[in-house]
Motif scaffolding. Sequence first.
Motif, mmCIF file in Angstrom:
data_model
loop_
_atom_site.group_PDB
_atom_site.id
_atom_site.type_symbol
_atom_site.label_atom_id
_atom_site.label_comp_id
_atom_site.label_asym_id
_atom_site.label_seq_id
_atom_site.Cartn_x
_atom_site.Cartn_y
_atom_site.Cartn_z
ATOM 1 N N ASN A 1 0.927 -1.359 -0.085
ATOM 2 C CA ASN A 1 -0.065 -0.259 -0.136
ATOM 3 C C ASN A 1 0.858 1.282 0.110
ATOM 4 O O ASN A 1 0.304 2.372 0.369
ATOM 5 N N THR A 2 2.135 1.081 -0.393
ATOM 6 C CA THR A 2 3.055 2.225 -0.554
ATOM 7 C C THR A 2 2.990 3.266 0.637
ATOM 8 O O THR A 2 2.891 4.497 0.520
ATOM 9 N N THR A 3 3.153 2.623 1.874
ATOM 10 C CA THR A 3 3.258 3.343 3.174
ATOM 11 C C THR A 3 4.874 3.265 3.522
ATOM 12 O O THR A 3 5.457 2.120 3.443
ATOM 13 N N ALA A 4 5.425 4.199 4.132
ATOM 14 C CA ALA A 4 6.641 4.269 4.882
ATOM 15 C C ALA A 4 6.512 4.646 6.247
ATOM 16 O O ALA A 4 5.847 5.805 6.359
ATOM 17 N N LEU B 1 4.038 7.849 6.185
ATOM 18 C CA LEU B 1 3.855 8.482 4.873
ATOM 19 C C LEU B 1 3.649 7.936 3.634
ATOM 20 O O LEU B 1 3.989 6.594 3.547
ATOM 21 N N HIS B 2 2.805 8.012 2.630
ATOM 22 C CA HIS B 2 2.612 7.622 1.371
ATOM 23 C C HIS B 2 3.720 7.829 0.519
ATOM 24 O O HIS B 2 3.927 9.167 0.486
ATOM 25 N N MET C 1 8.212 11.064 -1.388
ATOM 26 C CA MET C 1 7.466 11.295 -0.522
ATOM 27 C C MET C 1 7.280 12.868 -0.053
ATOM 28 O O MET C 1 7.838 13.513 -0.259
ATOM 29 N N LEU C 2 5.948 12.887 0.601
ATOM 30 C CA LEU C 2 5.667 14.327 1.101
ATOM 31 C C LEU C 2 5.079 14.267 2.502
ATOM 32 O O LEU C 2 4.335 13.537 2.847
#
Length: 159
Positions: free
Chosen positions: A55-58, A72-73, A83-84
């Motif tokens: 799910n493209t999470t950091a 962060l996504h 990332m933002l």
Amino acid sequence: MRPASRFAGLAGVLLLIGGHACAAEFNLYLNCKGKLSAGSKSKAATLDLAMRDNNTTALIQKSNVLPVGERLHYKASQVSYTMLYKLPLPGTVYYNDWVRGQWIVWQPNLKKLATIRMSIDRQSGELEGELLDHDDNLLGNLEMECEPQSMDEVPEPRF
């Protein structure tokens, strides 16, 4: 077995299973070190990220430049991860200790910080970031080198 001890045993097993499931969700761990520059000053910067590709999470595991525990996504391309991080608007829930305690002491201009944009080169591991105010004016830069880690190298506790 008494009902209370049976419940405690079941809760312990569920906790162990749940903890293991959380750790298995992340597939890439990055240990990044470098510097944050703002104005004519700079400071050592660290950032440990656990990245999940389903799910493209950091997850920020450890850092002195971003609040620990934040998710962060990120967007992945063939070249980079981008990332933002948007800080909450003034007057809402705010990281007083993180922003005012660590940064404002050495660089008062960072009181205006609103956004941090980062990009990690997937080939070289170089992280470049920009610290921006609410008008997207540049307040500072992040320059870091990121090294991938395996789950065995991540410091305890491992989720």
